[in-house]
Design an enzyme around this catalytic site. Structure first.
Site, mmCIF file in Angstrom:
data_model
loop_
_atom_site.group_PDB
_atom_site.id
_atom_site.type_symbol
_atom_site.label_atom_id
_atom_site.label_comp_id
_atom_site.label_asym_id
_atom_site.label_seq_id
_atom_site.Cartn_x
_atom_site.Cartn_y
_atom_site.Cartn_z
ATOM 1 N N TYR A 1 0.771 -1.238 0.000
ATOM 2 C CA TYR A 1 0.000 0.000 0.000
ATOM 3 C C TYR A 1 0.810 1.301 0.000
ATOM 4 O O TYR A 1 0.239 2.376 -0.171
ATOM 5 C CB TYR A 1 -0.967 -0.001 1.186
ATOM 6 C CG TYR A 1 -2.050 -1.057 1.040
ATOM 7 C CD1 TYR A 1 -3.126 -0.860 0.189
ATOM 8 C CD2 TYR A 1 -1.981 -2.266 1.727
ATOM 9 C CE1 TYR A 1 -4.110 -1.830 0.031
ATOM 10 C CE2 TYR A 1 -2.957 -3.244 1.583
ATOM 11 C CZ TYR A 1 -4.021 -3.011 0.728
ATOM 12 O OH TYR A 1 -4.990 -3.976 0.571
ATOM 13 N N PHE B 1 -10.448 -4.705 11.399
ATOM 14 C CA PHE B 1 -11.632 -4.446 10.571
ATOM 15 C C PHE B 1 -11.383 -4.934 9.165
ATOM 16 O O PHE B 1 -10.258 -5.293 8.825
ATOM 17 C CB PHE B 1 -12.010 -2.953 10.563
ATOM 18 C CG PHE B 1 -10.912 -2.021 10.172
ATOM 19 C CD1 PHE B 1 -10.646 -1.749 8.822
ATOM 20 C CD2 PHE B 1 -10.109 -1.410 11.134
ATOM 21 C CE1 PHE B 1 -9.623 -0.871 8.457
ATOM 22 C CE2 PHE B 1 -9.085 -0.532 10.774
ATOM 23 C CZ PHE B 1 -8.843 -0.267 9.446
HETATM 24 C C1 LIG Z 1 -2.779 -7.594 -3.002
HETATM 25 C C2 LIG Z 1 -3.703 -7.646 -4.228
HETATM 26 C C3 LIG Z 1 -5.038 -7.001 -3.845
HETATM 27 C C4 LIG Z 1 -3.031 -6.843 -5.356
HETATM 28 O O1 LIG Z 1 -3.918 -6.773 -6.449
HETATM 29 P P1 LIG Z 1 -3.365 -6.629 -7.949
HETATM 30 O O2 LIG Z 1 -4.541 -6.351 -8.794
HETATM 31 O O3 LIG Z 1 -2.483 -7.740 -8.272
HETATM 32 O O4 LIG Z 1 -2.491 -5.305 -7.823
HETATM 33 P P2 LIG Z 1 -2.083 -4.374 -9.074
HETATM 34 O O5 LIG Z 1 -1.868 -5.219 -10.282
HETATM 35 O O6 LIG Z 1 -3.020 -3.246 -9.197
HETATM 36 O O7 LIG Z 1 -0.682 -3.855 -8.549
HETATM 37 C C5 LIG Z 1 -0.372 -2.516 -8.290
HETATM 38 C C6 LIG Z 1 1.082 -2.466 -7.887
HETATM 39 O O8 LIG Z 1 1.256 -3.153 -6.646
HETATM 40 C C7 LIG Z 1 2.207 -4.213 -6.791
HETATM 41 N N1 LIG Z 1 1.716 -5.305 -5.949
HETATM 42 C C8 LIG Z 1 0.443 -5.711 -5.823
HETATM 43 N N2 LIG Z 1 0.357 -6.715 -4.947
HETATM 44 C C9 LIG Z 1 1.595 -6.935 -4.505
HETATM 45 C C10 LIG Z 1 2.129 -7.856 -3.575
HETATM 46 N N3 LIG Z 1 1.342 -8.739 -2.949
HETATM 47 N N4 LIG Z 1 3.445 -7.818 -3.349
HETATM 48 C C11 LIG Z 1 4.224 -6.915 -3.993
HETATM 49 N N5 LIG Z 1 3.763 -6.008 -4.874
HETATM 50 C C12 LIG Z 1 2.461 -6.038 -5.130
HETATM 51 C C13 LIG Z 1 2.203 -4.543 -8.252
HETATM 52 O O9 LIG Z 1 3.390 -5.164 -8.637
HETATM 53 C C14 LIG Z 1 2.036 -3.172 -8.855
HETATM 54 O O10 LIG Z 1 3.282 -2.511 -8.789
HETATM 55 P P3 LIG Z 1 3.639 -1.189 -9.650
HETATM 56 O O11 LIG Z 1 3.002 -0.043 -8.936
HETATM 57 O O12 LIG Z 1 5.123 -1.125 -9.574
HETATM 58 O O13 LIG Z 1 3.088 -1.419 -11.006
HETATM 59 C C15 LIG Z 1 -3.923 -9.097 -4.713
HETATM 60 O O14 LIG Z 1 -2.676 -9.664 -4.996
HETATM 61 C C16 LIG Z 1 -4.649 -9.968 -3.705
HETATM 62 O O15 LIG Z 1 -5.863 -10.066 -3.735
HETATM 63 N N6 LIG Z 1 -3.890 -10.634 -2.795
HETATM 64 C C17 LIG Z 1 -4.446 -11.581 -1.838
HETATM 65 C C18 LIG Z 1 -5.399 -10.936 -0.844
HETATM 66 C C19 LIG Z 1 -4.793 -9.783 -0.108
HETATM 67 O O16 LIG Z 1 -3.652 -9.838 0.344
HETATM 68 N N7 LIG Z 1 -5.566 -8.702 -0.024
HETATM 69 C C20 LIG Z 1 -5.158 -7.493 0.662
HETATM 70 C C21 LIG Z 1 -5.768 -7.488 2.000
HETATM 71 S S1 LIG Z 1 -5.175 -6.123 2.965
#
Ligand SMILES: CC(C)(COP(=O)(O)OP(=O)(O)OC[C@H]1O[C@@H](n2cnc3c(N)ncnc32)[C@H](O)[C@@H]1OP(=O)(O)O)[C@@H](O)C(=O)NCCC(=O)NCCS
Length: 403
Positions: free
Chosen positions: A124, A403
């Site tokens: 984030y 939350f």
């Molecule tokens: C975390 C999650 C929501 C990311 O969604 P996503 O659609 O893959 O993210 P995006 O493609 O929009 O990525 C945006 C950026 O974040 C990075 N990023 C996203 N998830 C990441 C992760 N888990 N670790 C490292 N980098 C990550 C991407 O590489 C990308 O980088 P950039 O800004 O250099 O291009 C998804 O992987 C997920 O659902 N994970 C499992 C559930 C979870 O952890 N949810 C969060 C709860 S707090």
């Protein structure tokens, strides 16, 4: 049309969003009963979905909440949760598109801050969220842990079942919750979920009543054991929440929890890092800190409003340049002093990204530590000590509410 269409979801779509979120965490879809108890958390207008070819592939949502900040102000805040992208659609910008829409929505609601708990620490920061509070998990050996004779005491404890607890805890929390920075409000919907779907059947609620006859504290716990003859030394009391209005209520709850029969260990998650628990004990080594973790991540959505809302220590004013690539209207220089905050055109003494400012915001870490870590660019070395004094807090910020 963009690659991912993001829009607020209709109420009929909330359960799908819940399913997408839970599956992203490798958890099963909710049963009807679990879903019924979760629905109160879904606030119309605050739940977003990302669609690809008409299919829901990602989601985020927020609860209307508030955040206590240094100086005593309580700001309206979005508590962001339920973030998940379907595994076959990750790393294609779905989260980025969701964050864009959600942060625009938070700003349009006039909420100066958003906050969340992060599943991973690397996600984030790029959206401007910074780690703003920490929390610790403690484990106490009940055969050694005893409160010393001078530890605060008084009042009485009674146990409630979950149905009774549901009637009194929301009001009790509102009444006793402190103004410690990082404290957030808990809605009735939050309590409904906490006492329902997220709690085990064996959850016990203990209430502390002060000498004046008024309830002023509570603890939520559950016992876990391997051996029902209690012979193998593994019975553990897992405590999810302890809140007391004052030192007497809090110490009395600790004394009670450590005295429950047949228990070998009391494990308490989510405690403030500066809680004087070890000082209450005759044997400080009876308390082990098993982890210290990041707790609340904060996003300053409206930087001028958020900076103006908090109080500052006594020090010379400092000019800070803030860089915000995601919400560029926040970028600029701010003169921050004990007498207030103004945007200015002066030469900055310090420069930092908006997620770093969020880490400073509640007082969890000082400018000098962030500068030593290379997260703050120092143009005027004298400004570091002044900024440390401006942002410093005597109490560690703490949220302690999932939350
Ligand atoms: C975390 C999650 C929501 C990311 O969604 P996503 O659609 O893959 O993210 P995006 O493609 O929009 O990525 C945006 C950026 O974040 C990075 N990023 C996203 N998830 C990441 C992760 N888990 N670790 C490292 N980098 C990550 C991407 O590489 C990308 O980088 P950039 O800004 O250099 O291009 C998804 O992987 C997920 O659902 N994970 C499992 C559930 C979870 O952890 N949810 C969060 C709860 S707090």
């Amino acid at each position: 049309m963009s690659e991912h269409d993001v829009r607020p979801l209709a109420e009929a779509e909330f359960r799908d969003a819940n399913r997408v979120f839970l599956s992203s965490l490798h958890r099963p879809a909710p049963t009807d009963q679990q879903w019924e108890r979760s629905t109160a958390r879904y606030e119309p207008g605050r739940v977003f979905g990302a669609f690809r070819s008409g299919e829901l592939v990602g989601t985020t949502m927020a609860l209307g909440s508030s955040l206590a900040v240094p100086g005593g102000a309580v700001l309206p805040a979005s508590a962001v949760t339920g973030v998940g992208v379907r595994a076959d659609h990750t790393r294609r910008g779905v989260l980025r598109a969701l964050m864009r829409t959600q942060l625009d929505d938070v700003r349009d609601r006039g909420e100066p801050v958003a906050m969340l708990h992060a599943s991973e620490a690397v996600i984030y920061g790029r959206f401007g969220y910074g780690e703003a509070t920490r929390t610790r998990t403690v484990s106490l050996d009940t055969h050694r842990a005893t409160l010393h004779a001078d530890a605060p005491s008084g009042g009485s404890i009674r146990l409630l079942d979950k149905a009774e607890a549901g009637k009194i805890l929301p009001e009790l929390y509102r009444r006793i919750v402190s103004s410690r920075p990082g404290t957030i409000s808990r809605s009735d919907g939050w309590w409904e979920s906490r006492l329902g779907v997220f709690s085990g059947e064996q959850m016990v609620v203990a209430i502390h009543t002060g000498e004046d006859g008024v309830d002023d504290g509570f603890a939520l716990y559950e016992a876990k054991m391997n051996d029902y003859r209690f012979d193998d030394g593994t019975c553990e009391l897992q405590v999810g929440d302890i809140r007391g209005a004052d030192a007497v209520a809090t110490a009395s709850l600790w004394r009670f929890l450590l005295g429950v029969d047949l228990v070998d260990r009391v494990v308490v998650i989510d405690r403030p890092v500066d809680e004087p628990l070890e000082r209450l004990l005759t044997d400080r080594r009876a308390c082990r800190v098993s982890s210290v973790q990041d707790d609340l991540w904060v996003r300053l959505v409206d930087v001028p409003a958020a900076l103006a809302a908090r109080g500052y220590g006594t020090a010379e004013p400092v000019v800070v340049e803030v860089r915000d690539g995601f919400l560029p209207e926040n970028s600029g220089s701010y003169r921050i002093g004990a007498d207030g905050v103004q945007r200015c055109a002066a030469q900055p003494q310090l420069s930092m990204d908006v997620d770093v400012l969020a880490s400073l915001y509640l007082g969890d870490v000082g400018v000098s530590a962030l500068a030593a870590g290379g997260r703050v660019a120092v143009h005027d070395p004298a400004a570091v000590a002044e900024a440390d004094r401006l942002f410093a807090m005597t109490e560690a910020p703490w949220c302690g509410t999932g939350f």
